[in-house]
Design an enzyme around this catalytic site. Structure first.
Site, PDB file in Angstrom:
ATOM      1  N   ASP A 222       0.840  -1.207   0.000  1.00 25.84           N
ATOM      2  CA  ASP A 222       0.000   0.000   0.000  1.00 25.84           C
ATOM      3  C   ASP A 222       0.878   1.261   0.000  1.00 25.84           C
ATOM      4  OD1 ASP A 222      -2.740   1.323   0.510  1.00 25.84           O
ATOM      5  OD2 ASP A 222      -1.577   2.037   2.227  1.00 25.84           O
ATOM      6  N   LYS A 226       1.605   4.236  -3.055  1.00 24.70           N
ATOM      7  CA  LYS A 226       1.559   5.690  -2.851  1.00 24.70           C
ATOM      8  C   LYS A 226       2.872   6.342  -3.292  1.00 24.70           C
ATOM      9  CE  LYS A 226      -1.847   5.175   0.833  1.00 24.70           C
ATOM     10  NZ  LYS A 226      -2.049   4.859   2.253  1.00 24.70           N
TER      11      LYS A 226
HETATM   12  P1  NHO Z   1     -14.861  -0.883   0.517  1.00 25.10           P
HETATM   13  O1  NHO Z   1     -15.572  -0.484   1.768  1.00 25.10           O
HETATM   14  O2  NHO Z   1     -14.354  -2.254   0.352  1.00 25.10           O
HETATM   15  O3  NHO Z   1     -15.857  -0.551  -0.682  1.00 25.10           O
HETATM   16  C1  NHO Z   1     -15.580  -0.895  -2.015  1.00 25.10           C
HETATM   17  C2  NHO Z   1     -16.867  -0.769  -2.838  1.00 25.10           C
HETATM   18  O4  NHO Z   1     -16.548  -0.997  -4.201  1.00 25.10           O
HETATM   19  C3  NHO Z   1     -17.950  -1.785  -2.492  1.00 25.10           C
HETATM   20  O5  NHO Z   1     -19.224  -1.154  -2.586  1.00 25.10           O
HETATM   21  C4  NHO Z   1     -17.808  -2.848  -3.608  1.00 25.10           C
HETATM   22  O6  NHO Z   1     -19.019  -3.524  -3.898  1.00 25.10           O
HETATM   23  C5  NHO Z   1     -17.433  -1.949  -4.761  1.00 25.10           C
HETATM   24  N1  NHO Z   1     -16.740  -2.638  -5.851  1.00 25.10           N
HETATM   25  C6  NHO Z   1     -15.579  -3.326  -5.813  1.00 25.10           C
HETATM   26  N2  NHO Z   1     -15.254  -3.786  -7.036  1.00 25.10           N
HETATM   27  C7  NHO Z   1     -16.231  -3.372  -7.876  1.00 25.10           C
HETATM   28  C8  NHO Z   1     -16.472  -3.517  -9.270  1.00 25.10           C
HETATM   29  N3  NHO Z   1     -15.617  -4.174 -10.065  1.00 25.10           N
HETATM   30  N4  NHO Z   1     -17.592  -2.940  -9.785  1.00 25.10           N
HETATM   31  C9  NHO Z   1     -18.466  -2.261  -9.002  1.00 25.10           C
HETATM   32  N5  NHO Z   1     -18.271  -2.088  -7.693  1.00 25.10           N
HETATM   33  C10 NHO Z   1     -17.178  -2.633  -7.119  1.00 25.10           C
HETATM   34  O7  NHO Z   1     -13.586   0.074   0.247  1.00 25.10           O
HETATM   35  P2  NHO Z   1     -13.353   1.571   0.820  1.00 25.10           P
HETATM   36  O8  NHO Z   1     -12.685   1.559   2.133  1.00 25.10           O
HETATM   37  O9  NHO Z   1     -14.616   2.342   0.668  1.00 25.10           O
HETATM   38  O10 NHO Z   1     -12.270   2.140  -0.214  1.00 25.10           O
HETATM   39  C11 NHO Z   1     -12.637   2.603  -1.476  1.00 25.10           C
HETATM   40  C12 NHO Z   1     -11.405   3.109  -2.220  1.00 25.10           C
HETATM   41  O11 NHO Z   1     -10.837   4.199  -1.491  1.00 25.10           O
HETATM   42  C13 NHO Z   1     -10.281   2.046  -2.359  1.00 25.10           C
HETATM   43  O12 NHO Z   1      -9.663   2.195  -3.614  1.00 25.10           O
HETATM   44  C14 NHO Z   1      -9.326   2.440  -1.251  1.00 25.10           C
HETATM   45  O13 NHO Z   1      -7.987   2.045  -1.510  1.00 25.10           O
HETATM   46  C15 NHO Z   1      -9.452   3.948  -1.338  1.00 25.10           C
HETATM   47  N6  NHO Z   1      -8.940   4.601  -0.173  1.00 25.10           N
HETATM   48  C16 NHO Z   1      -9.442   4.359   1.061  1.00 25.10           C
HETATM   49  C17 NHO Z   1      -8.849   4.894   2.171  1.00 25.10           C
HETATM   50  C18 NHO Z   1      -9.475   4.637   3.511  1.00 25.10           C
HETATM   51  O14 NHO Z   1      -9.058   5.193   4.527  1.00 25.10           O
HETATM   52  N7  NHO Z   1     -10.537   3.845   3.581  1.00 25.10           N
HETATM   53  C19 NHO Z   1      -7.671   5.661   1.968  1.00 25.10           C
HETATM   54  C20 NHO Z   1      -7.253   5.979   0.676  1.00 25.10           C
HETATM   55  C21 NHO Z   1      -7.896   5.432  -0.382  1.00 25.10           C
HETATM   56  O15 NHO Z   1      -5.940   7.069   2.695  1.00 25.10           O
HETATM   57  C22 NHO Z   1      -6.681   5.931   2.998  1.00 25.10           C
HETATM   58  C23 NHO Z   1      -5.743   4.728   3.051  1.00 25.10           C
HETATM   59  O16 NHO Z   1      -4.845   4.645   2.254  1.00 25.10           O
HETATM   60  C24 NHO Z   1      -6.011   3.719   4.069  1.00 25.10           C
HETATM   61  C25 NHO Z   1      -4.814   2.738   4.205  1.00 25.10           C
HETATM   62  N8  NHO Z   1      -5.323   1.422   4.567  1.00 25.10           N
HETATM   63  C26 NHO Z   1      -3.888   3.244   5.278  1.00 25.10           C
HETATM   64  O17 NHO Z   1      -3.264   4.286   5.095  1.00 25.10           O
HETATM   65  O18 NHO Z   1      -3.741   2.545   6.345  1.00 25.10           O
END
Ligand code: NHO
Length: 363
Positions: A222, A226
């Site tokens: 991850d 970045k």
């Molecule tokens: P979820 O909760 O798993 O939701 C994913 C959604 O996408 C679900 O509704 C699923 O059905 C849908 N989906 C997946 N594949 C699909 C497809 N082919 N077609 C249609 N729908 C599809 O994931 P999140 O948490 O909501 O994350 C969403 C995006 O945001 C991801 O790309 C994740 O990497 C990004 N993101 C999240 C965070 C965070 O805090 N949750 C961050 C950055 C980006 O800065 C954060 C981070 O890097 C966290 C990291 N773990 C850390 O620093 O510790």
């Protein structure tokens, strides 16, 4: 005549997607023009859309979606549907899907702008990166991905501004993972003892800070993704997130155990490895942190453990905060530093909504 409209398609309605929808609802209420019209929303199993592009109610979209009997369109069909819309369209990708990421060049080439926190497109092969930005350049469609690094923190926009205004970025360094930040701030605090490594990993998982399988955080990928994104924006044509050294914190023996739960069960037997690293740092009066750095001149990108003086800003981080330091010619020996929450639904969605506002003002 009808007020100006922009059609919005949302793929993904999980943690970030749901927060984005509520921010979009508030934005649409605050800024009636151009009218932001939700035309398509899908998860991997369900979808909502109308053939005549009539608007889906944003406030009830997540609930309606759960009750919908429509299957998602194939990704190429989503592009056809949006390209044929009666006004400009923006695709908001709130998934972490590689398949959706690979769709961006096609969508952009057909005039559909992209806004996303998904790291996959920008940290995959260098060819995909080039395809995305050349498709956008030739069609005029926009692509913004602020939340792919540091969630809502203004990391990517700041780096772009530094580069585009002619500053020379010499080095980027920081803590880029909310999970790793939390783990080391508790395992090796600047004051007090900290717990056993395996206990801290278990605790971080219980608090919801890790991926469902903690190995997806501990393998360093991850952070490597970045760093790949930032290195490319700083002008280095990094081939992939596996083309530079990345230190994994998964003991060799546990790389192939079947489940995350089994991994957690067996992890205590390997606590000594990190305990030794922590003790070695302590002997020098330092603490250990999981960091990434990009040295632009030497083209050196690396991710892994490093020791820091207790007074260093990286050592003094709290909770799951990120910190990113930009060393540049203009800023000299005092870097430009960005710090704050780097994970979580609301702050990640903020970056997405902010990007959407920028795109809507430009198309
Ligand atoms: P979820 O909760 O798993 O939701 C994913 C959604 O996408 C679900 O509704 C699923 O059905 C849908 N989906 C997946 N594949 C699909 C497809 N082919 N077609 C249609 N729908 C599809 O994931 P999140 O948490 O909501 O994350 C969403 C995006 O945001 C991801 O790309 C994740 O990497 C990004 N993101 C999240 C965070 C965070 O805090 N949750 C961050 C950055 C980006 O800065 C954060 C981070 O890097 C966290 C990291 N773990 C850390 O620093 O510790």
């Amino acid at each position: 005549s009808a007020a100006k409209q922009v059609y919005i398609a949302v793929i993904g309605a999980g943690g970030v997607g749901k927060c984005f929808l509520s921010q979009l609802q508030a934005l649409a209420a605050r800024k009636p023009s151009p009218k932001l019209s939700l035309a398509y929303i899908a998860t991997s199993r369900k979808a909502l859309f109308n053939d005549d592009y009539s608007a889906i109610d944003i406030g009830s979209a997540a609930d309606s979606l759960a009750g919908s009997s429509k299957s998602p369109l194939a990704l190429a069909q989503v592009v056809d549907y949006l390209a044929a819309a009666p006004a400009k369209a923006v695709l908001v990708d709130n998934t972490s899907s590689q398949d959706v990421a690979e769709l961006y060049p096609l969508a952009l080439s057909r005039g559909i702008s992209i806004v996303t926190p998904n790291k996959k497109a920008f940290s995959g092969s260098y060819k995909l990166w080039q395809d995305i930005f050349s498709a956008a350049a030739s069609s005029g469609a926009k692509v913004y991905h602020e939340s792919s690094v540091g969630a809502g923190l203004p990391v990517i926009s700041t780096l772009k501004d530094l580069v585009e205004t002619g500053d020379k970025v010499t080095k980027v360094e920081g803590v880029f993972s909310g999970t790793m930040s939390f783990l080391f701030n508790s395992f090796a605090p600047t004051e007090g003892q900290g717990g056993k490594w395996s206990a801290e990993v278990k605790n971080a998982k219980a608090l919801g800070y890790t991926e469902p399988d903690p190995r997806d955080d501990l393998n360093g990928l991850d952070v490597a993704r970045k760093l790949t994104i930032l290195a490319r924006l700083a002008g280095l044509p990094v081939e992939s997130p596996t083309s530079f050294p990345v230190q994994s914190l998964i003991p060799k023996e546990l790389e192939s155990v079947a489940s995350g739960d089994e991994f957690l069960e067996k992890l205590p037997a390997f606590d000594q490895q990190l305990e030794d690293i922590k003790a070695e740092a302590e002997k020098e009066g330092k603490v250990v942190r999981f960091v990434g750095s990009i040295d632009v001149a030497t083209k050196n990108v690396k991710v892994g453990l490093e020791k820091f003086d207790r007074s260093h800003p990286i050592a003094a981080l709290k909770g799951s905060d990120n910190i990113i330091s930009f060393y540049t010619e203009r800023y000299g020996s005092n870097p430009l530093i960005i710090q704050g929450a780097g994970a979580g639904g609301e702050v990640t969605a903020m970056g997405v909504t902010g990007d959407l506002i920028k795109v809507v003002s430009q198309i």
